[in-house]
Design an enzyme around this catalytic site. Structure first.
Site, PDB file in Angstrom:
ATOM      1  N   LYS A  94     -57.741  53.426  61.458  1.00 46.28           N
ATOM      2  CA  LYS A  94     -56.503  54.179  61.704  1.00 46.28           C
ATOM      3  C   LYS A  94     -55.339  53.458  61.030  1.00 46.28           C
ATOM      4  O   LYS A  94     -55.011  52.332  61.379  1.00 46.28           O
ATOM      5  CB  LYS A  94     -56.252  54.302  63.210  1.00 46.28           C
ATOM      6  N   ASP A 114     -45.823  54.786  64.632  1.00 43.77           N
ATOM      7  CA  ASP A 114     -46.089  55.924  65.513  1.00 43.77           C
ATOM      8  C   ASP A 114     -44.886  56.152  66.428  1.00 43.77           C
ATOM      9  O   ASP A 114     -44.745  55.492  67.460  1.00 43.77           O
ATOM     10  CB  ASP A 114     -47.362  55.645  66.339  1.00 43.77           C
ATOM     11  N   LYS A 150     -41.988  59.034  71.649  1.00 43.71           N
ATOM     12  CA  LYS A 150     -42.227  57.963  72.620  1.00 43.71           C
ATOM     13  C   LYS A 150     -40.888  57.441  73.138  1.00 43.71           C
ATOM     14  O   LYS A 150     -39.932  57.353  72.372  1.00 43.71           O
ATOM     15  CB  LYS A 150     -42.947  56.782  71.942  1.00 43.71           C
ATOM     16  N   ASP A 193     -49.597  50.199  64.748  1.00 42.11           N
ATOM     17  CA  ASP A 193     -50.529  51.319  64.909  1.00 42.11           C
ATOM     18  C   ASP A 193     -51.431  51.506  63.680  1.00 42.11           C
ATOM     19  O   ASP A 193     -52.233  52.428  63.632  1.00 42.11           O
ATOM     20  CB  ASP A 193     -49.763  52.608  65.237  1.00 42.11           C
ATOM     21  N   GLU A 223     -51.988  61.382  67.640  1.00 44.36           N
ATOM     22  CA  GLU A 223     -52.108  61.660  66.195  1.00 44.36           C
ATOM     23  C   GLU A 223     -53.274  60.909  65.550  1.00 44.36           C
ATOM     24  O   GLU A 223     -53.825  61.359  64.555  1.00 44.36           O
ATOM     25  CB  GLU A 223     -50.799  61.303  65.484  1.00 44.36           C
ATOM     26  N   ARG A 275     -56.386  60.351  66.435  1.00 40.99           N
ATOM     27  CA  ARG A 275     -57.675  61.052  66.396  1.00 40.99           C
ATOM     28  C   ARG A 275     -57.665  62.171  65.360  1.00 40.99           C
ATOM     29  O   ARG A 275     -58.717  62.556  64.845  1.00 40.99           O
ATOM     30  CB  ARG A 275     -58.039  61.565  67.796  1.00 40.99           C
TER      31      ARG A 275
HETATM   32  N1  BES Z   1     -50.883  54.585  69.089  1.00 32.75           N
HETATM   33  C1  BES Z   1     -51.001  55.177  70.368  1.00 32.75           C
HETATM   34  C2  BES Z   1     -51.919  54.402  71.320  1.00 32.75           C
HETATM   35  C3  BES Z   1     -51.478  53.058  71.770  1.00 32.75           C
HETATM   36  C4  BES Z   1     -50.426  52.911  72.652  1.00 32.75           C
HETATM   37  C5  BES Z   1     -52.197  51.972  71.378  1.00 32.75           C
HETATM   38  C6  BES Z   1     -50.083  51.645  73.085  1.00 32.75           C
HETATM   39  C7  BES Z   1     -51.857  50.724  71.815  1.00 32.75           C
HETATM   40  C8  BES Z   1     -50.792  50.567  72.648  1.00 32.75           C
HETATM   41  C9  BES Z   1     -51.583  56.569  70.265  1.00 32.75           C
HETATM   42  O1  BES Z   1     -51.283  57.262  69.113  1.00 32.75           O
HETATM   43  C10 BES Z   1     -51.037  57.329  71.431  1.00 32.75           C
HETATM   44  O2  BES Z   1     -49.857  57.423  71.528  1.00 32.75           O
HETATM   45  N2  BES Z   1     -51.926  57.797  72.279  1.00 32.75           N
HETATM   46  C11 BES Z   1     -51.545  58.504  73.454  1.00 32.75           C
HETATM   47  C12 BES Z   1     -52.524  59.652  73.616  1.00 32.75           C
HETATM   48  C13 BES Z   1     -52.116  60.644  74.658  1.00 32.75           C
HETATM   49  C14 BES Z   1     -50.870  61.361  74.231  1.00 32.75           C
HETATM   50  C15 BES Z   1     -53.255  61.607  74.838  1.00 32.75           C
HETATM   51  C16 BES Z   1     -51.610  57.571  74.639  1.00 32.75           C
HETATM   52  O3  BES Z   1     -52.505  56.734  74.698  1.00 32.75           O
HETATM   53  O4  BES Z   1     -50.733  57.656  75.491  1.00 32.75           O
HETATM   54 ZN    ZN Z   2     -50.915  56.094  67.401  1.00 28.05          ZN
HETATM   55 ZN    ZN Z   3     -49.413  58.299  69.153  1.00 31.56          ZN
END
Ligand code: BES
Ligand code: ZN
Ligand code: ZN
Length: 460
Positions: A228, A233, A240, A251, A312, A314
């Site tokens: 990835k 992000d 966020k 990210d 995003e 996935r």
């Molecule tokens: N990059 C983030 C995941 C992440 C957050 C990794 C904090 C490490 C630390 C990812 O893109 C994300 O925001 N995922 C969301 C998914 C949800 C919206 C289904 C998450 O984990 O909150």
């Molecule tokens: Zn992300």
């Molecule tokens: Zn994200």
């Protein structure tokens, strides 16, 4: 920065590594002068303590490094690194005290004490250098250390200097170093060549989204790594909050980890046909950003309802995995900072991974323990498949409720991995506070475990 052992021709100080319980024993064989000096300096053998022992002319000839107790060592990844960081500048040769079965790991930890991210301000990494002990594979340990340094540098570099363009440049530089080819599909070409989700996620950013495709090695099993590469992000339109966005330069940690692993594989000339795929994008906010409610048609043809633009990773990985599967490799491994849920599940220290292959999982867990790169198996739990099926489209990128968030993300990715054996890592790639051999900031999670397990998994 290159992390390396000191040359054996450099004069060195003999270092006795002494566990707390072994101190009295060790002192019983020493002259009175040394016993009094060591006692007077308060040395107990606690982890990280050091004491310097001058010879008759006041020249430093010996040093002691505290190695603690089994219980304190068990809490640290690189116990000897604690002492290495406390020693003054100089060259040291381990004279005694490090058990053979952990010598490799302790040497790696020592080399990593020399890492610092000093691109923007000078830093002071540890200055004590180590002569390679006899019987270890010094070249291999140097490779592991420098691959880890690459991963850390890539993650630590802020997005202002590590956008999709620079991530591409980093992959190309690595490719050049080891004679790998590197092709890139960029911007509108992603639409022409059918990578719609990589384009949709990355199109709102100033730098164009792209797919990096690196290939190396002509014989052996086909191994494809997918990382990835979300260089920042923001969450997209599902923005966020500030504190969740603060660390999101990391990210692209999945990309940084697969590049680190690729560096190890190429430097050590593993007999595999290696392919590295990195969808490199920034998940940004602009008028042309993809939106909640949009339904995207993926490269594979599966439709995906966007229920959160922050899920995003996935999406970009799905198109890259579909391409990976088209090459019919023997094994596909994805690495990604994919979900906050993975952090809730196992915290920052463990790298959770998914596979359907029980033997591969066992090999990986064993290898992780040996390589000081702990991993933990998570389940591709079939009953949760329904959670990623919204009805209005084939798949939902962000199931409501968020239960089992790391598992549902892994199940989503598996839908795109085709018939190849598939392994997925949902990593954190970040060290929140400094520990011995582990600088604060970007961190590799999984590559050493994978490198050590690959010969068994791929029958090399
Ligand atoms: N990059 C983030 C995941 C992440 C957050 C990794 C904090 C490490 C630390 C990812 O893109 C994300 O925001 N995922 C969301 C998914 C949800 C919206 C289904 C998450 O984990 O909150
Ligand atoms: Zn992300
Ligand atoms: Zn994200």
């Amino acid at each position: 920065m290159t992390l390396s052992f000191a040359s054996p021709s450099e004069p060195s100080v003999s270092l006795h590594v002494i566990a707390q319980s072994d101190l009295d024993d060790w002192l019983s064989g020493q002259p009175d002068q040394v016993v009094s000096w060591v006692r007077a300096s308060g040395f107990t053998g606690a982890m990280g303590q050091v004491v310097l022992i001058p010879g008759p002319e006041g020249v430093l000839t010996h040093a002691l490094a505290g190695y603690g107790e089994p219980s304190s060592r068990a809490r640290k990844r690189f116990p000897l690194a604690a002492a290495a960081e406390a020693l003054p500048e100089g060259v040291y040769t381990i004279a005694s005290g490090v058990p053979d079965d952990v010598l490799d790991t302790e040497c790696l930890g020592w080399l990593l004490t020399g890492y610092a991210f000093d691109h923007y301000a000078s830093q002071s990494p540890a200055k004590a250098r180590l002569t390679a002990p006899e019987g270890i594979d010094a070249a291999r340990i140097e490779v592991l250390a420098n691959a880890e340094a690459l991963t850390r540098d890539l993650v630590n570099t802020p997005t202002s200097d590590m956008g999709p363009e620079q991530l591409q440049a980093a992959a190309e530089a690595l490719g050049r170093k080891f004679g790998a080819s590197c092709e890139v599909i960029c911007g509108e070409a992603l639409l022409d060549q059918n990578f719609p989700m990589i384009h949709a996620v990355g199109r709102a950013a100033a730098q164009q989204p792209r797919l990096i495709d690196m290939n190396w090695g002509g014989t052996g099993p086909k191994l494809t790594l997918v990382g990835k590469g979300v260089c920042f992000d923001t969450g997209g339109l599902n923005l966020k909050p500030g504190n969740s966005m603060a660390l999101m330069k990391k990210d692209m940690g999945g990309a940084a980890n697969v590049l680190g692993l690729a560096r190890m594989i190429m430097a050590l000339k593993l007999p595999v046909q290696l392919r590295v795929l990195i969808p490199a994008v920034e998940n940004s906010v602009a008028g042309n950003a993809f939106r909640p409610g949009d339904i995207l048609t993926s490269r594979k043809g599966l439709t995906v309802e966007i229920n959160n633009t922050d899920a995003e990773g996935r999406l970009v990985l799905a198109d890259a995995l579909a391409l990976a599967a088209e090459g019919e490799p023997d094994l596909v491994i994805s690495m990604a900072t994919l979900t906050g849920a993975a952090r809730v599940a196992v915290g920052a220290d463990l790298a959770p991974f998914y596979t359907d292959d029980d033997n591969a999982a066992k090999a990986l867990a064993r290898a992780g323990q040996k390589a000081a790169d702990p991993v933990w198996r998570m389940p591709f739990h079939e009953p949760y498949e329904a959670m990623i099926e919204p009805g209005v489209a084939d798949l939902d990128n962000a199931p409501s409720g968020g239960f089992a968030g790391s598992i549902t993300a892994a199940l989503f990715l598996r839908r795109f991995a085709g018939d190849s054996a598939y392994m997925h890592f949902d990593i954190y790639s970040w060290q929140s506070s400094k520990a011995p051999g582990r600088s604060k900031g970007g961190l590799g999670q999984g590559p050493r475990a994978l490198l050590a397990a690959l010969p068994e998994i791929l029958d090399l």
